[in-house]
Scaffold this active site. Structure first.
Site, PDB file in Angstrom:
ATOM      1  N   LYS A 162      41.681  63.032  21.891  1.00 29.82           N
ATOM      2  CA  LYS A 162      42.947  62.869  22.607  1.00 29.82           C
ATOM      3  C   LYS A 162      43.778  64.144  22.463  1.00 29.82           C
ATOM      4  CE  LYS A 162      42.738  58.733  24.320  1.00 29.82           C
ATOM      5  NZ  LYS A 162      42.694  58.560  25.781  1.00 29.82           N
ATOM      6  N   ASP A 191      40.817  64.345  26.458  1.00 29.08           N
ATOM      7  CA  ASP A 191      41.539  63.448  27.372  1.00 29.08           C
ATOM      8  C   ASP A 191      43.033  63.602  27.114  1.00 29.08           C
ATOM      9  OD1 ASP A 191      42.587  61.440  28.919  1.00 29.08           O
ATOM     10  OD2 ASP A 191      41.544  59.791  27.906  1.00 29.08           O
ATOM     11  N   GLU A 217      39.585  65.285  30.789  1.00 29.77           N
ATOM     12  CA  GLU A 217      40.042  64.065  31.469  1.00 29.77           C
ATOM     13  C   GLU A 217      41.563  64.039  31.573  1.00 29.77           C
ATOM     14  OE1 GLU A 217      37.931  60.552  30.195  1.00 29.77           O
ATOM     15  OE2 GLU A 217      39.754  59.356  30.123  1.00 29.77           O
ATOM     16  N   ASP A 242      40.716  59.269  35.243  1.00 25.65           N
ATOM     17  CA  ASP A 242      40.669  57.955  34.585  1.00 25.65           C
ATOM     18  C   ASP A 242      41.773  57.082  35.196  1.00 25.65           C
ATOM     19  OD1 ASP A 242      40.779  55.780  32.882  1.00 25.65           O
ATOM     20  OD2 ASP A 242      41.353  56.899  31.101  1.00 25.65           O
ATOM     21  N   LYS A 266      35.907  51.828  34.085  1.00 28.98           N
ATOM     22  CA  LYS A 266      36.275  50.902  33.012  1.00 28.98           C
ATOM     23  C   LYS A 266      36.169  49.476  33.535  1.00 28.98           C
ATOM     24  CE  LYS A 266      39.356  54.039  30.492  1.00 28.98           C
ATOM     25  NZ  LYS A 266      40.726  54.319  30.048  1.00 28.98           N
ATOM     26  N   GLN A 294      39.035  51.031  27.413  1.00 33.05           N
ATOM     27  CA  GLN A 294      40.439  50.658  27.609  1.00 33.05           C
ATOM     28  C   GLN A 294      41.038  50.184  26.284  1.00 33.05           C
ATOM     29  OE1 GLN A 294      41.805  51.000  31.111  1.00 33.05           O
ATOM     30  NE2 GLN A 294      43.221  51.442  29.448  1.00 33.05           N
TER      31      GLN A 294
HETATM   32  C1  MUC Z   1      41.656  56.557  27.800  1.00 28.10           C
HETATM   33  O1  MUC Z   1      40.570  56.966  28.167  1.00 28.10           O
HETATM   34  O2  MUC Z   1      42.647  57.004  28.330  1.00 28.10           O
HETATM   35  C2  MUC Z   1      44.136  55.178  26.404  1.00 28.10           C
HETATM   36  C3  MUC Z   1      45.024  54.792  27.329  1.00 28.10           C
HETATM   37  C4  MUC Z   1      44.342  54.051  28.279  1.00 28.10           C
HETATM   38  O3  MUC Z   1      44.787  53.519  29.283  1.00 28.10           O
HETATM   39  O4  MUC Z   1      43.036  53.979  27.946  1.00 28.10           O
HETATM   40  C5  MUC Z   1      42.843  54.607  26.703  1.00 28.10           C
HETATM   41  C6  MUC Z   1      41.696  55.528  26.704  1.00 28.10           C
HETATM   42 MG    MG Z   2      41.430  58.414  29.604  1.00 32.46          MG
END
Ligand code: MUC
Ligand code: MG
Length: 367
Positions: A162, A191, A217, A242, A266, A294
């Site tokens: 992240k 991401d 991402e 995403d 997802k 998620q």
């Molecule tokens: C992600 O891939 O972003 C964090 C916030 C969300 O909506 O999903 C997670 C993972």
């Molecule tokens: Mg994401």
């Protein structure tokens, strides 16, 4: 095969430590278990994880929309009327995880009725996926030791890191520490959950150019349309959409605008049916996909691997299937196990897993 009841059961299971990222944080799996029951006594179940910072849904909102709007549209329909059911649900805008959970609970009930695994009904390509673990914000040393622990305990060698904080050096230092601490053989990608501007993201990616990242991402807000395209066209790794690409129409817009060149799928937000629509669109357009997370518990993760293993393109990359490891407990009778960096598809009928009634009784918050 007629649906006679739809339930939405809110429950909450704490995480050992919060998962933090640019758009929010998750401290507990405060989700909604959605169950459909048929006149044959078959029960199908799936999970709705409300993510207010991504979709605007809340736990109470998911319960309300399922009970007040969706259940009356679903009750009385057959398990083989999925397209007509989804058409009715689509008349209500938004609420993606509530709709997805109903879709997957219907698939689960159908598989149990037919005594077949849903993964086989969807495509049956393989029986496992490689696992990617998502590392939330923390100090570099903590994130490195978390990565090492995941590799030692579960054989995981792919990590999504992240990013999206300010100053960007907070994150670039973490990614550099992970590359140094985990070695050249692990796969690393980032991401940003829309945390940076496009120019901050361009600078950060330039700073990390020697770190061998494989994907980037959602680094900047997709609503910054021209900036997102400017960024997408200069990065030399696939740019994954995403939260900006949660429907086939959004996927088309993100890809054709040039802001993205790969798509996160997802099941928590598109179910099995909508995920296949997104997947087939990506196949037609020739772009890669990632099975995303998620911040799912074990039931949601089972759904991800059921869908991911069913198709060649979704199983080509490691899927994000491991964040349930950070929960203090879960709902299933048999926990999912990640070993050798892989998660096997559960083998039972339907989605293939069973909710433990005692655990549900312990964690549900409506009684
Ligand atoms: C992600 O891939 O972003 C964090 C916030 C969300 O909506 O999903 C997670 C993972
Ligand atoms: Mg994401």
């Amino acid at each position: 095969m007629k649906i006679v009841a739809v339930e939405a059961i809110p429950y909450s299971i704490p995480y050992r430590k919060p998962l933090r990222f640019a758009s929010g944080e998750v401290r507990a799996a405060s989700h909604v278990l959605v169950r459909v029951t048929t006149d044959d006594g078959i029960v199908g179940a799936a999970d709705a994880p409300p993510r207010p910072f991504t979709y605007g849904e809340t736990q109470r909102g998911v319960v309300a929309v399922v009970e007040d709007l969706f259940a009356p549209q679903v009750i009385g329909r057959g398990l083989l009327e999925r397209e007509a059911i989804l058409e009715d649900l689509a008349r209500t805008v938004g609420n993606p995880t509530a709709k997805a959970a109903i879709d997957m609970a219907i698939w689960d009930a159908l598989g149990r009725t037919l005594e077949m695994p849903v993964t086989g009904l969807l495509g049956g390509y393989t029986d496992r996926m490689r696992v990617s673990h998502m590392l939330g914000f923390d100090e570099p040393a903590v994130m490195v030791s978390e990565g090492q622990r995941m590799r030692e305990l579960h054989g995981i060698s792919t990590f999504k890191v992240k990013v999206g904080r300010r100053p960007v050096a907070l994150d670039t230092a973490v990614v550099r520490a992970l590359r140094e601490g985990l070695g050249p053989d692990v796969e690393l990608y980032v991401d940003g959950n829309r945390g940076w501007t496009a120019s901050e993201a361009a600078g950060a990616m330039a700073e990390m150019a020697d770190l061998g990242l494989t994907l980037a991402e959602e680094l900047c807000p997709a609503d910054d349309v021209l900036s997102a395209r400017w960024l997408g066209q200069q990065l030399d790794v696939p740019v994954v959409a995403d939260e900006s690409a949660t429907t086939p129409a959004e996927v088309t817009r993100q890809l054709l605008s040039g802001a993205a060149s790969a798509i996160s799928i997802k099941t928590a937000r598109t179910g099995f049916t909508g995920s296949q629509r997104v997947l087939h669109l990506c196949e037609g357009l020739g772009v890669e996909v990632v099975v995303g997370n998620q911040v799912d518990g074990q039931l949601g993760t089972a759904c991800s691997v059921v869908l991911g293993a069913a198709h060649r393109r979704t199983s080509a990359r490691a899927g994000e299937l491991s964040n349930f490891l950070d929960m203090t407990d879960d709902l299933l009778t048999e926990p999912l196990r990640i070993s050798g960096g892989e998660l096997l598809v559960p083998t039972g009928h339907g989605i293939g897993v069973e909710v433990d009634p005692e655990k549900l009784a312990r964690y549900r918050i409506d009684r």
